[in-house]
Design an enzyme around this catalytic site. Structure first.
Site, short mmCIF file in Angstrom:
data_model
loop_
_atom_site.label_atom_id
_atom_site.label_comp_id
_atom_site.label_asym_id
_atom_site.label_seq_id
_atom_site.Cartn_x
_atom_site.Cartn_y
_atom_site.Cartn_z
N SER A 5 0.80 -1.23 0.00
CA SER A 5 0.00 0.00 0.00
C SER A 5 0.83 1.28 0.00
O SER A 5 0.30 2.34 -0.32
CB SER A 5 -0.94 0.02 1.21
OG SER A 5 -0.20 0.15 2.42
N LYS A 28 0.64 4.75 6.81
CA LYS A 28 0.12 5.56 5.71
C LYS A 28 0.77 6.95 5.77
O LYS A 28 1.48 7.29 6.71
CB LYS A 28 -1.41 5.72 5.80
CG LYS A 28 -2.20 4.43 5.91
CD LYS A 28 -2.17 3.60 4.64
CE LYS A 28 -2.98 2.31 4.81
NZ LYS A 28 -2.80 1.40 3.65
#
Length: 267
Positions: free
Chosen positions: A52, A122
């Site tokens: 990701s 993230k």
């Protein structure tokens, strides 16, 4: 007593140095204690479990996370790569491997990334007070300013990925996060139906990932991209104190004018 006898007595009182193998358990205990303290308050290693955050981070990379500055009130900033606990429901479908006893010990003292904790990594795109949005093929906008994400978004991916959003107002004390691989990241965009509407509480943030420590050939720092320092991106937040100041000044001006009028026109 003669000098010879005194010297002999002093030699008898002197203790022999302890054998190294007897000191070894103490040294190991001190080393483990220091490692535990470092892991708890200073720096902790985390393993990247998915794609990701490509190309910034690759699956299997080990990053070091700063856990010290949050103790002094440091808050997540736009552009930082952060590790945070699952806010609730983000990792429900992701299986967590069961670590063996050795892994548990090493992860407990911080010498190995934890395999049990449900943490995510993230990039912070917006912070409390910001408005963030992305439509069509992008770009992502923060407080109306378009972000130039070419330096970190996965090549070929669009800024919105396949999930347009916003405009969304990020509540105070929360952050909006997105993976650098927009087509392969279940980030804030995909959890707007959960508590927080896709935002993450600052209290869930473990710390900022500041370097890739392993493998050696992947070593690199993780700086904040320049686009997050562009002029005007803080405009909305900077306008708030000015607006409050204006709101407070108006009643004072009205009161002063009435007082002057009353003085000039006595009844």
């Amino acid at each position: 007593m003669s000098a010879g006898k005194e010297a002999s007595g002093g030699m008898k009182k002197a203790k022999k140095p302890r054998a190294f193998w007897k000191e070894l358990p103490i040294l190991i205990g001190i080393a483990l204690l220091l490692a535990l303290l470092i892991k708890t308050f200073l720096v902790q290693a985390f393993s990247i479990p998915s794609d990701s955050m490509q190309d910034t981070l690759q699956r299997g990379d080990r990053v070091l996370v700063d856990k010290l500055t949050p103790w002094f009130g440091s808050k997540p900033q736009r552009g930082e790569v952060v590790v945070f606990h699952d806010p609730g429901g983000w990792l429900n479908e992701t299986p967590t491997p069961e670590p063996n006893p050795v892994q548990k010990v090493l992860s407990f003292i911080g010498l190995m990334p934890s395999a049990e904790e449900k943490d995510l990594i993230k990039r912070v795109i917006a912070v409390g007070g910001d408005t963030v949005e992305c439509h069509g093929t992008g770009p992502v906008k923060v407080n109306g300013k378009a972000l130039d994400e070419d330096s970190y978004v996965f090549p070929g991916a669009t800024p919105c990925g396949d999930r347009a959003f916003g405009p969304i107002h990020v509540p105070k004390g929360r952050i909006w996060v997105m993976g650098d691989h927009r087509d392969d990241s279940l980030d804030s965009r995909y959890h707007q139906n959960l508590k927080g509407n896709g935002t993450v509480s600052e209290n869930e943030v473990v710390g900022r990932a500041f370097t890739i420590a392993w493998p050696i050939n992947r070593w690199a720092t993780l700086p904040v991209p320049d686009t997050f320092d562009q002029p005007g991106i803080n405009k909305a937040m900077a306008a708030t104190p000015a607006a409050l100041g204006l709101a407070g000044a108006v009643p004072i001006v009205i009161w002063r004018r009435r007082r002057l009028t009353g003085t000039r026109n006595p009844r």
